[in-house]
Design a protein around this motif. Structure first.
Motif, mmCIF file in Angstrom:
data_model
loop_
_atom_site.group_PDB
_atom_site.id
_atom_site.type_symbol
_atom_site.label_atom_id
_atom_site.label_comp_id
_atom_site.label_asym_id
_atom_site.label_seq_id
_atom_site.Cartn_x
_atom_site.Cartn_y
_atom_site.Cartn_z
ATOM 1 N N THR A 188 84.811 32.602 38.346
ATOM 2 C CA THR A 188 85.099 31.399 37.554
ATOM 3 C C THR A 188 85.113 30.141 38.408
ATOM 4 O O THR A 188 84.644 29.107 37.975
ATOM 5 C CB THR A 188 86.473 31.484 36.859
ATOM 6 N N GLU A 205 83.573 47.767 32.863
ATOM 7 C CA GLU A 205 84.035 46.760 31.911
ATOM 8 C C GLU A 205 84.297 45.409 32.562
ATOM 9 O O GLU A 205 84.412 44.407 31.894
ATOM 10 C CB GLU A 205 85.311 47.250 31.226
ATOM 11 N N CYS A 207 82.263 44.132 34.788
ATOM 12 C CA CYS A 207 80.982 43.598 35.251
ATOM 13 C C CYS A 207 80.221 42.943 34.107
ATOM 14 O O CYS A 207 80.389 43.306 32.956
ATOM 15 C CB CYS A 207 80.128 44.714 35.849
ATOM 16 N N PRO B 250 82.815 32.454 29.258
ATOM 17 C CA PRO B 250 84.051 33.160 29.621
ATOM 18 C C PRO B 250 84.730 32.577 30.861
ATOM 19 O O PRO B 250 85.953 32.548 30.935
ATOM 20 C CB PRO B 250 83.593 34.604 29.846
ATOM 21 N N GLU B 251 83.921 32.124 31.837
ATOM 22 C CA GLU B 251 84.518 31.578 33.063
ATOM 23 C C GLU B 251 85.377 30.361 32.730
ATOM 24 O O GLU B 251 86.478 30.190 33.238
ATOM 25 C CB GLU B 251 83.426 31.193 34.079
ATOM 26 N N VAL B 254 88.659 31.322 31.033
ATOM 27 C CA VAL B 254 89.687 31.752 31.994
ATOM 28 C C VAL B 254 90.374 30.541 32.605
ATOM 29 O O VAL B 254 91.604 30.484 32.694
ATOM 30 C CB VAL B 254 89.063 32.641 33.096
ATOM 31 N N ARG B 255 89.584 29.553 33.011
ATOM 32 C CA ARG B 255 90.173 28.356 33.633
ATOM 33 C C ARG B 255 91.146 27.667 32.680
ATOM 34 O O ARG B 255 92.255 27.293 33.056
ATOM 35 C CB ARG B 255 89.060 27.381 34.059
ATOM 36 N N LYS B 258 94.310 29.901 32.019
ATOM 37 C CA LYS B 258 95.188 29.955 33.195
ATOM 38 C C LYS B 258 95.952 28.653 33.356
ATOM 39 O O LYS B 258 97.140 28.663 33.689
ATOM 40 C CB LYS B 258 94.367 30.242 34.460
ATOM 41 N N GLU B 270 98.853 37.653 31.351
ATOM 42 C CA GLU B 270 97.776 37.903 32.290
ATOM 43 C C GLU B 270 96.508 37.352 31.673
ATOM 44 O O GLU B 270 96.323 37.440 30.454
ATOM 45 C CB GLU B 270 97.630 39.409 32.543
ATOM 46 N N ALA B 272 92.378 37.630 32.430
ATOM 47 C CA ALA B 272 91.417 38.256 33.328
ATOM 48 C C ALA B 272 90.065 38.404 32.658
ATOM 49 O O ALA B 272 89.968 38.604 31.447
ATOM 50 C CB ALA B 272 91.928 39.623 33.765
ATOM 51 N N LEU B 273 89.027 38.311 33.492
ATOM 52 C CA LEU B 273 87.660 38.487 33.018
ATOM 53 C C LEU B 273 87.341 39.966 32.895
ATOM 54 O O LEU B 273 87.622 40.745 33.801
ATOM 55 C CB LEU B 273 86.692 37.900 34.040
ATOM 56 N N TYR B 274 86.769 40.354 31.769
ATOM 57 C CA TYR B 274 86.230 41.705 31.609
ATOM 58 C C TYR B 274 84.783 41.541 31.191
ATOM 59 O O TYR B 274 84.494 41.435 30.006
ATOM 60 C CB TYR B 274 87.019 42.499 30.572
ATOM 61 N N GLY B 275 83.889 41.496 32.157
ATOM 62 C CA GLY B 275 82.482 41.266 31.850
ATOM 63 C C GLY B 275 82.317 39.942 31.146
ATOM 64 O O GLY B 275 82.694 38.899 31.662
ATOM 65 N N ALA B 276 81.794 39.981 29.925
ATOM 66 C CA ALA B 276 81.559 38.751 29.182
ATOM 67 C C ALA B 276 82.775 38.360 28.341
ATOM 68 O O ALA B 276 82.748 37.366 27.635
ATOM 69 C CB ALA B 276 80.334 38.919 28.290
ATOM 70 N N SER B 312 94.518 49.672 27.512
ATOM 71 C CA SER B 312 94.114 50.875 28.240
ATOM 72 C C SER B 312 95.366 51.437 28.902
ATOM 73 O O SER B 312 96.387 50.756 28.997
ATOM 74 C CB SER B 312 93.080 50.522 29.304
ATOM 75 N N GLU B 314 95.718 51.853 31.897
ATOM 76 C CA GLU B 314 95.978 51.012 33.072
ATOM 77 C C GLU B 314 96.774 49.765 32.696
ATOM 78 O O GLU B 314 97.695 49.366 33.418
ATOM 79 C CB GLU B 314 94.669 50.615 33.757
ATOM 80 N N ASP B 315 96.445 49.158 31.546
ATOM 81 C CA ASP B 315 97.225 48.011 31.066
ATOM 82 C C ASP B 315 98.697 48.396 30.961
ATOM 83 O O ASP B 315 99.586 47.646 31.360
ATOM 84 C CB ASP B 315 96.746 47.560 29.674
ATOM 85 N N ILE B 318 100.290 48.891 34.436
ATOM 86 C CA ILE B 318 100.581 47.619 35.102
ATOM 87 C C ILE B 318 101.804 46.972 34.449
ATOM 88 O O ILE B 318 102.701 46.482 35.119
ATOM 89 C CB ILE B 318 99.371 46.654 34.990
#
Lengths: 328, 330
Positions: A188, A205, A207, B250-251, B254-255, B258, B270, B272-276, B312, B314-315, B318
């Motif tokens: 970003t 996921e 990428c 998406p970038e 995020v900015r 955040k 949180e 976070a980027l997940y691909g697109a 997920s 993992e989510d 965390i």
């Protein structure tokens, strides 16, 4: 259209050992545009590390083309080195140097001016959250912090593209999440092109583009939705008891495209859920097989990978592997 | 699941693995802080935690390799601390770096491990073919172990770990880094064993292994923070909800998000980027869908969709191990 940063065309790498020839990379093609986060995904021994090393010009290719930012991997290694960062799998940070000394060491190797170092090093330390640990020896850092330091060191010369070879191997989920968030920030904030290899399917996921590799061959590539679209039909999941007869019954039912085993669960790909679900339930009931509720679930990258590898195997006879008979 | 405890050596109604108010201190450091849980017969139990959370310490105490500071652990009814021999005779252990003799055949490796466990030759003659069959090694039993691929070696290592018919088997990250097809074959074996009544405890920090367990215990900073099946954990243990934002840039998203979290305009846990796509954890679905939509539109972002998605594992992990105060600064 963004410019092509990383290119491989019919890339081949063979290792010759006495009389045997091992083809580690087998006519592999890929293309990564500026700003992409590309994931080369495959199990141990698939050829991921060799592909990265050939792209970077650290190994000679046997045939085909490979280039980074338009520079040929074999002929223009120095321009490539100036413009790329690389974290090898067994990244060696001198353990007896402190975090700060490591940064300076890698800056010197890359010939970064002192004035630029003064600006970049504090920025990178802040970015990776290592600012409070500058005097700690690299050998005393935790696994996750070592990876962050390696990332900071690989960025010291302001590369346009970085290569990361299994950066999350052996890292716990919290550190892995931190590391991926750092890579997201690089995307970003700096628009960096990132090329990474990983054995973990779930990292796909993260990428923008992925390539699935097995035995040196690319079996599918594209965005995540594009790869998942290659899967046959829809996916039903349930836990049958007893298991094996249930799998055998499902395999011969009409409209069943593929079955996969997932722990105590059976995954059945069908053409049409509304039609096939009652048929499967009836067939199981007729045989007295108990099961929990059949649910339609979304296929993940792992299901896609297994399906594509199986398809790849059945279409290339020389690759047919004898699978263990005991648990099929 | 219906289980027949044919492998269990000591018939009893108590669970095969019992941990009661376990505490382990190393000096001032509390590695395990009053942890209690049971594992039922024939269960496949995942024992999870980040590095240094106390995962391995718990297992070592269960195996009688470390003394607890206080509390008790029992394996198949035997006290780990006072009846080590009885415990060792009845458990199997397979580490991540399993040790097989590469210059022996699979058959010889199994015989060797049977010998270590003082099995009689007559017993082994019957047991070895069973193991070869279970591990799918027929036709390879006389090949050199070094010529076997990773997946085969792994199944052989499991076979060696269960040659003495243990009632409980401990597996440490058994399929980390293995290709998905071999991993699934291995897990099929694990469930075959569980169906036969063997209790399986898997320690791991790989979520794709954890997903395959029937029940999971999460340990963080020495404390047990969650104990349930993966599906229940995903429903109950997650703090907040995961929203997936699909937008043109998406970038940029995020900015913006955040910055909004930073100046406390939005309570996002949180971003976070997940691909697109962009994932963010929010305290309320409907309210935050609207807030995020409004904020992005005000910044000229064209938003395709904002969806509430299932977390997920993992989510959840965390979210469980994160200090609630610390997470605010992310």
């Amino acid at each position: 259209m963004a410019e092509t940063v990383i290119l491989a065309k019919d890339l081949v790498k063979q290792f010759k050992n006495d009389k045997t020839v091992i083809t580690a990379v087998d006519h592999l093609s890929l293309q990564v545009a500026a700003g992409e986060t590309y994931g080369l995904i495959g199990p141990d021994g698939a050829g991921k590390t060799t592909t990265i090393r050939v792209l970077l010009g650290l190994l000679n290719r046997t045939a085909g083309e490979s280039s980074i930012l338009g520079f040929d991997s074999m002929r223009s290694t120095y321009p490539i080195r100036d413009r790329t960062g690389y974290i090898a799998q067994s990244n060696v940070l001198p353990p007896d140097l402190s975090v700060m000394e490591n940064m300076q060491f890698f800056a010197d190797i890359h010939g970064v001016d002192l004035a630029v170092q003064k600006k970049n090093i504090p920025e990178l330390l802040a970015f990776t959250g290592l600012g409070n640990f500058t005097s700690r020896l690299a050998g005393k850092l935790s696994g996750g912090m070592k990876k962050k330091l390696a990332l900071a060191c690989s960025l010291i010369h302001e590369p346009q593209v970085i290569f990361l070879d299994e950066p999350t191997l052996g890292v716990d989920p919290v550190s892995r999440r931190d590391f991926w968030n750092l890579l997201g920030n690089l995307r970003t904030e700096k628009g960096l092109t990132i090329f990474m290899s990983t054995p973990y399917m779930d990292e796909a996921e993260r990428c923008t583009q992925v390539g699935l590799i097995t035995k040196g061959r690319m079996i599918a590539s594209g965005t995540l939705p594009e790869i998942k679209a290659l899967l046959p039909g829809h996916l039903l999941e349930f836990a049958p008891f007893p298991f094996k007869p249930a799998q055998q019954i499902c395999l011969i039912l009409p409209g069943v495209l593929e079955t996969q085993v997932y722990g105590e669960k059976l995954h059945v790909f069908v053409d049409d859920v509304a039609v096939r679900q009652p048929q499967i339930e009836a067939a199981l009931a007729a045989e007295g097989i108990r099961h929990d509720e059949l649910r339609e679930i979304e296929a993940r990258m792992e299901e896609a990978y297994i399906s594509l590898v199986n398809r790849h195997k059945s279409t290339s006879l020389e690759n047919v592997q004898s699978l263990p008979g005991g648990n099929q | 699941m219906i289980t027949e405890p044919s492998f269990t050596q000591k018939q009893s109604s108590t669970p095969p693995v019992v941990v009661e108010n376990l505490v382990k201190r190393f000096g001032d450091f509390v590695a395990v802080d009053n942890v209690s849980f049971n594992v039922q017969a024939g269960e496949v139990f995942g024992w999870l935690g980040p590095n240094g959370a106390g995962k391995t310490t718990t297992i070592r105490i269960l195996l009688g390799l470390l003394k607890p500071t206080s509390g008790k652990t029992f394996v198949l009814g035997f006290d780990s601390n006072l009846q080590k021999k009885e415990v060792h005779a009845r458990v199997g252990y397979m580490s991540q770096q399993f040790t097989l003799y590469n210059d022996l055949t699979p058959w010889e490796n199994i015989r060797f491990y049977g010998g270590v466990h003082e099995m009689r030759p007559a017993e082994l003659r019957l047991r070895i073919p069973e193991i070869i069959h279970m591990a799918g090694l027929e036709g390879r039993e006389n090949a050199m172990t070094r010529t076997l691929s990773g997946g085969w070696k792994q199944r052989l290592a499991l076979g060696c770990a269960i040659v003495h018919k243990p009632g409980v088997i401990f597996l440490d990250e058994p399929t980390a880094g293995v290709d998905p097809i071999s991993r699934r074959e291995f897990w099929q074996l694990i469930y075959q064993m569980a169906d036969e009544g063997v209790t399986v405890v898997v320690t791991t920090h790989y979520m794709d292994e954890a997903e395959l367990c029937q029940r999971i215990g999460f340990i963080s900073q020495g404390k047990l923070v969650a104990l349930a099946s993966p599906s229940v954990l995903k429903k109950s243990q997650m703090r907040g909800f995961v929203l997936e934002v699909n937008a043109s840039n998406p970038e940029q998203v995020v900015r913006i998000l955040k910055a909004a979290a930073q100046n406390q305009q939005l309570a996002l846990d949180e971003v976070a980027l997940y691909g697109a796509q962009v994932h963010t954890v929010v305290p309320d679905v409907m309210l935050y869908k609207e807030k995020i939509m409004a904020l992005l539109l005000a910044n000229q972002i064209s938003v395709r969709s904002i969806d509430w998605i299932a977390p997920s594992l993992e989510d959840v992990f965390i979210s469980s191990v994160k200090d609630p105060l610390e997470s605010k600064s992310v």
